[in-house]
Write an enzyme that holds these catalytic residues in place. Structure first.
Site, short mmCIF file in Angstrom:
data_model
loop_
_atom_site.label_atom_id
_atom_site.label_comp_id
_atom_site.label_asym_id
_atom_site.label_seq_id
_atom_site.Cartn_x
_atom_site.Cartn_y
_atom_site.Cartn_z
NE ARG A 116 -65.65 56.42 21.38
CZ ARG A 116 -64.59 57.19 21.64
NH1 ARG A 116 -63.76 57.49 20.67
NH2 ARG A 116 -64.36 57.67 22.85
NE ARG A 136 -57.65 65.92 39.72
CZ ARG A 136 -57.60 64.62 39.48
NH1 ARG A 136 -56.46 63.96 39.60
NH2 ARG A 136 -58.68 63.98 39.10
CB CYS A 146 -61.17 58.89 43.44
SG CYS A 146 -60.14 58.03 42.26
CD GLN A 198 -56.08 54.26 43.90
OE1 GLN A 198 -55.03 54.74 44.30
NE2 GLN A 198 -56.66 54.69 42.79
CB SER A 223 -65.58 51.85 39.48
OG SER A 223 -65.29 52.14 40.83
N GLY A 224 -62.40 53.07 39.38
CA GLY A 224 -61.52 54.24 39.28
C GLY A 224 -60.86 54.35 37.92
CE LYS A 268 -52.83 61.25 38.09
NZ LYS A 268 -53.86 60.33 37.60
NE ARG A 308 -56.87 50.56 39.32
CZ ARG A 308 -57.29 51.82 39.43
NH1 ARG A 308 -58.29 52.14 40.24
NH2 ARG A 308 -56.72 52.77 38.73
CG HIS A 311 -60.50 54.24 45.49
ND1 HIS A 311 -60.92 53.29 44.61
CD2 HIS A 311 -60.07 55.30 44.74
CE1 HIS A 311 -60.77 53.73 43.37
NE2 HIS A 311 -60.26 54.96 43.42
#
Ligand SMILES: NC(=O)c1ccc[n+]([C@@H]2O[C@H](COP(=O)([O-])OP(=O)(O)OC[C@H]3O[C@@H](n4cnc5c(N)ncnc54)[C@H](OP(=O)(O)O)[C@@H]3O)[C@@H](O)[C@H]2O)c1
Length: 357
Positions: free
Chosen positions: A42, A102, A131, A158, A161-162, A215, A237, A244
């Protein structure tokens, strides 16, 4: 650092993290002969400004990694699972910001000031932590190395933007709609994020935790080399654009006072103690945004744990910078500086001791 000029690719270059990665690469003077910006079909052909120079975005395909020395990936797990091995097979070293690799035991997961030596054994892919894990690991390391840690409870606050560029736009639109007396429409999150706190980040697992919480728990153990560490987490959030925040409770093995903890935190590179509650001084998202450091404050004894072995504190960091782009670039600097830019099996003994320089 090497004097060799590298060809560096940023995958997901049009995204919130990818754009920050390109900026941080320039700011920190990583030696680049070419910066190759890649995104989805795109965006192919779109022109993006980095450091005052125009770059045309290319499509991220396997062939796009021919001749690339180092690639910073930030385009989600599906892209990383597909393309990181393709890039590594072409001799490129990938620093991957998604969750795809990870927890793979053959892939190092690195916070630059916590476990840099793990970079030595990479085989073409190095993972950049989540993050929220990123800002937690340096402060936990300080306690692990001072008095030992037994158990950690972390609750996160958080920023949007995360989630990425679409979530930043959604928060802004919802705030504008509220101010204009119009209905708030939610599409990125399951509920309005404006004026709210949503205790759901990523999908729920069978045991009632979310993937984000899992995580944070698993990555913290891997980075600190403490697979048995007892960790629990609630990830939330909140309507903040960048940075954060985390409320952390730690049970230590030996007793520790808040003063000693502050000293231990301040001794970690990249960690700044802001702790003068009487003057309303403590870490704030608005002050951490745009910075590369991890800020810690509100350090106090947790009286619910006996014998002075309990601590509570507040940790804040910019999720796009230290939480993603800055740590990825710090890993790049580490690999370059130590002659580990190539996979261990491709490194000549001379290369391992700095032949790139
Ligand atoms: N934001 C954070 O704080 C943070 C922290 C740590 C990790 N991460 C991870 O970093 C990744 C990106 O996050 P973000 O916040 O930058 O998201 P974002 O703003 O939504 O950007 C996504 C980027 O991925 C690209 N992309 C999407 N599909 C692609 C495809 N099929 N092939 C190639 N490129 C594709 C997009 O390109 P187009 O513009 O062409 O669609 C865009 O450049 C995610 O894995 C996220 O979990 C984010």
């Amino acid at each position: 650092m090497t004097s060799r000029q590298l060809t560096v690719a940023v995958v997901g270059a049009t995204g919130a993290v990818g754009r920050t990665m390109s900026e941080v690469l320039g700011e920190r003077g990583v030696p680049m002969r070419e910066l190759r910006l890649l995104a989805s079909e795109r965006s192919a052909g779109r022109v993006v400004e980095v450091d005052g120079r125009s770059h045309t975005v290319g499509a991220a395909t396997a062939a796009a990694f021919e001749g690339v020395d180092l690639a910073l990936f930030s385009a989600g797990s599906t892209v990383s699972r597909q393309l990181a091995p393709e890039a590594a097979a072409r001799g490129c070293t990938v620093i991957d910001n998604s969750s795809a690799w990870r927890m793979d035991p053959t892939v190092p997961l690195i916070v630059s000031q916590v476990n840099p030596d793990d970079g030595e054994w990479h085989e073409g892919i190095v993972a950049n932590p989540n993050c929220s894990t990123m800002q937690l690991a340096p402060v936990l390391m300080a306690l692990r190395d001072t008095v030992g840690i037994e158990r950690v409870v972390v609750d996160t606050y958080q920023s949007v933007s995360g989630t990425g560029g679409r979530a930043i736009a959604e928060l802004e639109e919802q705030v504008r709609a509220h101010a204009a007396g119009q209905p708030i429409v939610a599409s990125v999150y399951p509920h309005p994020i404006a004026f709210n706190a949503i205790p759901e980040i990523d999908v729920f697992t069978e045991d009632g935790y979310t993937r984000e919480e899992v995580k944070i728990i698993e990555e913290t153990r891997k980075i600190l080399h403490r697979p048995e560490l007892r960790v629990s987490c609630t990830a939330v959030r909140i309507p903040v654009f960048v940075a954060h925040s985390e409320a952390v409770h730690v049970e230590t093995i030996e007793p520790i006072t808040p003063d000693r903890a502050r000293e231990a935190f301040a001794s970690v590179p990249g960690v700044i103690v802001r702790d003068d509650p009487a003057s309303h001084v403590y870490p704030l998202a608005t002050e951490a945004a745009g910075r590369d450091e991890v800020f810690v404050g509100r350090v106090r004894q947790d009286p619910s744990i006996p014998d002075g072995r309990g601590l509570a504190f507040w940790v804040v960091s910019d999720n796009l910078r230290k939480g993603a782009a800055t740590n990825a670039v710090e890993i790049a600097e580490l690999l370059i500086g130590r002659g580990w830019i190539e996979a261990r099996s491709r490194r000549s003994p001379v290369g391992a001791s700095g032949a790139l320089a």
